[in-house]
Write an enzyme that holds these catalytic residues in place. Sequence first.
Site, PDB file in Angstrom:
ATOM      1  N   LYS A 141      14.842  -1.002   2.219  1.00  0.00           N
ATOM      2  CA  LYS A 141      14.427  -1.779   1.053  1.00  0.00           C
ATOM      3  C   LYS A 141      14.436  -0.813  -0.123  1.00  0.00           C
ATOM      4  CE  LYS A 141      10.588  -4.032  -1.233  1.00  0.00           C
ATOM      5  NZ  LYS A 141       9.117  -4.251  -1.256  1.00  0.00           N
ATOM      6  N   GLY A 171       1.489  -6.648  -6.535  1.00  0.00           N
ATOM      7  CA  GLY A 171       0.040  -6.583  -6.420  1.00  0.00           C
ATOM      8  C   GLY A 171      -0.739  -7.457  -7.378  1.00  0.00           C
ATOM      9  N   ALA A 215       7.059  -9.665  -3.680  1.00  0.00           N
ATOM     10  CA  ALA A 215       6.041  -9.156  -4.608  1.00  0.00           C
ATOM     11  C   ALA A 215       5.442 -10.243  -5.493  1.00  0.00           C
ATOM     12  CB  ALA A 215       6.585  -8.042  -5.509  1.00  0.00           C
ATOM     13  N   GLY A 216       4.139 -10.094  -5.747  1.00  0.00           N
ATOM     14  CA  GLY A 216       3.447 -10.931  -6.697  1.00  0.00           C
ATOM     15  C   GLY A 216       2.821 -12.197  -6.142  1.00  0.00           C
ATOM     16  N   ASN A 242       2.237  -8.162   0.700  1.00  0.00           N
ATOM     17  CA  ASN A 242       1.364  -7.166   1.288  1.00  0.00           C
ATOM     18  C   ASN A 242      -0.070  -7.338   0.805  1.00  0.00           C
ATOM     19  OD1 ASN A 242       1.679  -3.553   1.869  1.00  0.00           O
ATOM     20  ND2 ASN A 242      -0.032  -4.877   2.217  1.00  0.00           N
ATOM     21  N   THR A 243      -0.280  -7.160  -0.506  1.00  0.00           N
ATOM     22  CA  THR A 243      -1.632  -7.108  -1.056  1.00  0.00           C
ATOM     23  C   THR A 243      -2.427  -8.382  -0.787  1.00  0.00           C
ATOM     24  OG1 THR A 243      -0.749  -5.694  -2.822  1.00  0.00           O
ATOM     25  CG2 THR A 243      -2.955  -6.590  -3.129  1.00  0.00           C
TER      26      THR A 243
END
Length: 256
Positions: free
Chosen positions: A95, A156, A183-184, A205-206
């Site tokens: 990635k 994040g 993301a996001g 992830n977050t």
Amino acid sequence: MRIYGTEIASRLMLGTAQYPSPSVLADAFRRSGAGIATVSVRREAGGERAGTAFWDLVRDLGVRILPNTAGCHSVREAVTTAHMARELFDTPWIKLEVIGHADTLQPDPFGLAEAARILCEDGFQVLPYTTEDVVLADRLLSAGCEVLMPWGAPIGTGLGLTNIYGLRTLRAQFPEVPMVVDAGLGLPSQAAMAMEMGFDAVLLNTAVARAGDPAAMAEGFARAVAAGRLAYEADPMEPRDMAAPSTPVIGKAFLS
């Protein structure tokens, strides 16, 4: 879903950072059914060094490993990190992240395209973290990438899909290219929306790692991803401006 010729059972991908403990991470992956785990090469060492225990944990998850170049801000740094990843994890997958802005963590489009070209020519199978820019996407595909990973919002933030028009345009422009919204994302409903738009998978992830109950949130995202994909495949109705009765008027009794 197929990525570089490899069939992946789950359309949910999870990161491995920020979890409160290794056991919580493992539980989140089990309940999510995620098929791919991303691992930061800069954060984890291999061999006999400090990252060995973490690598053992990730390997025991039984999922495909996608190392990333998180935190790299130049072409040279990203390419070097990718070569380290190929040695550590014995995979051509990478990635690719080349960060261009410190506050938004937005990719550097020029550095990303250059690093992608170098790595593809060197036999890597590159999954680039990019914006929803159609021109940049075309450059990445021309460089040899077979998958695109457009952001939903800055990493994040949990803001969800901040440019729906741009994402829809990107999806429509390259209908045959596997795309992962990366993301996001902060809520399962946002993941479902991405899947309803025709994207092939989501990576986050977050939103899971920082939830009060990461395992429950991981399962929530898994269900949302499955529901969104099912809705997309069902060919949903188009929205319209005017109301339309669901009950036919013909045959209805008229009262005087």
